[in-house]
Motif scaffolding. Structure first.
Motif, PDB file in Angstrom:
ATOM      1  N   ASP A  11     -22.641  31.377  -9.142  1.00 24.07           N
ATOM      2  CA  ASP A  11     -21.293  31.462  -8.937  1.00 24.07           C
ATOM      3  C   ASP A  11     -20.462  29.917  -8.294  1.00 24.07           C
ATOM      4  O   ASP A  11     -20.188  29.721  -8.570  1.00 24.07           O
ATOM      5  N   LYS A  12     -21.760  30.349  -7.261  1.00 20.41           N
ATOM      6  CA  LYS A  12     -21.017  28.647  -5.454  1.00 20.41           C
ATOM      7  C   LYS A  12     -21.216  27.668  -6.540  1.00 20.41           C
ATOM      8  O   LYS A  12     -20.822  26.728  -6.709  1.00 20.41           O
ATOM      9  N   ARG A  15     -19.283  26.213  -9.522  1.00 22.65           N
ATOM     10  CA  ARG A  15     -17.328  25.524  -8.680  1.00 22.65           C
ATOM     11  C   ARG A  15     -17.884  24.611  -7.610  1.00 22.65           C
ATOM     12  O   ARG A  15     -16.738  23.985  -7.001  1.00 22.65           O
ATOM     13  N   GLU A  17     -19.623  24.784  -4.925  1.00 21.69           N
ATOM     14  CA  GLU A  17     -20.482  24.795  -3.032  1.00 21.69           C
ATOM     15  C   GLU A  17     -21.720  24.962  -3.092  1.00 21.69           C
ATOM     16  O   GLU A  17     -21.064  25.062  -1.400  1.00 21.69           O
ATOM     17  N   ALA A  44     -20.993  30.030 -14.155  1.00 18.57           N
ATOM     18  CA  ALA A  44     -21.347  30.896 -12.939  1.00 18.57           C
ATOM     19  C   ALA A  44     -22.091  31.841 -13.574  1.00 18.57           C
ATOM     20  O   ALA A  44     -22.963  32.396 -14.959  1.00 18.57           O
TER      21      ALA A  44
END
Length: 161
Positions: A11-12, A15, A17, A44
């Motif tokens: 997920d990170k 994105r 991140e 993701a």
């Protein structure tokens, strides 16, 4: 030259991140077995997206090997093994078992890995955890047998001598 795909499930990472150091480690290690990364994606932790990408890499890109990284643990968002099971035709349990056995000697957390391995048509797909250290330790276990597995799967090697 083996055609390789890397699918990072994070997920990170998806994105922006978190830098994907695990995908970089896979790329470095498969080059040792004459693997060329044809497709690399960060997605993701989403079951449908992971399934879609695995099918695309295997069926459309016709890759020899797909290594996923991330999503193999116990978090509710860790769905990479389920996505992999949904697209493979045959399991190759020895790959995941060997990685768990070898890495369990280094950390008790290895027993929490739910990684799976299998084939979809002539593509070998398997999961490794999401940390660069775990990627390195897992791939060290299977690296020497991957060329033989890919040769056999592709029909280049048939009879055992």
């Amino acid at each position: 030259m083996w055609r390789v795909g890397i699918l990072t499930c994070s997920d990170k990472g998806s994105r922006g991140e978190r830098e994907d150091r695990s995908g970089d480690e896979i790329r470095r290690m498969v080059s040792r077995m004459d693997g060329e990364v044809i497709r690399y994606e960060v997605v993701a932790d989403d079951l449908d997206i992971i399934r879609e990408k695995l099918v695309q890499m295997a069926d459309e890109d016709q890759l020899d090997l797909i290594v996923t990284t991330g999503g193999t643990g116990l978090s509710p968002r860790d769905v990479t093994p389920e996505a992999t099971r949904a697209v493979i035709h045959r399991e190759v349990p020895g790959i995941a078992e060997a990685m768990r056995v070898a890495t369990l000697k280094k950390t008790p957390y290895a027993m929490l890995s739910r990684a799976v391995a299998g084939t979809r048509n002539t593509t070998l797909i398997f999961n490794v955890p999401g940390s660069p250290k775990a990627v390195r330790e897992c791939l060290d276990v299977v690296m020497d047998v991957l060329p033989h597995a890919l040769e056999t799967l592709s029909g280049r090697y048939g009879d055992h001598e």
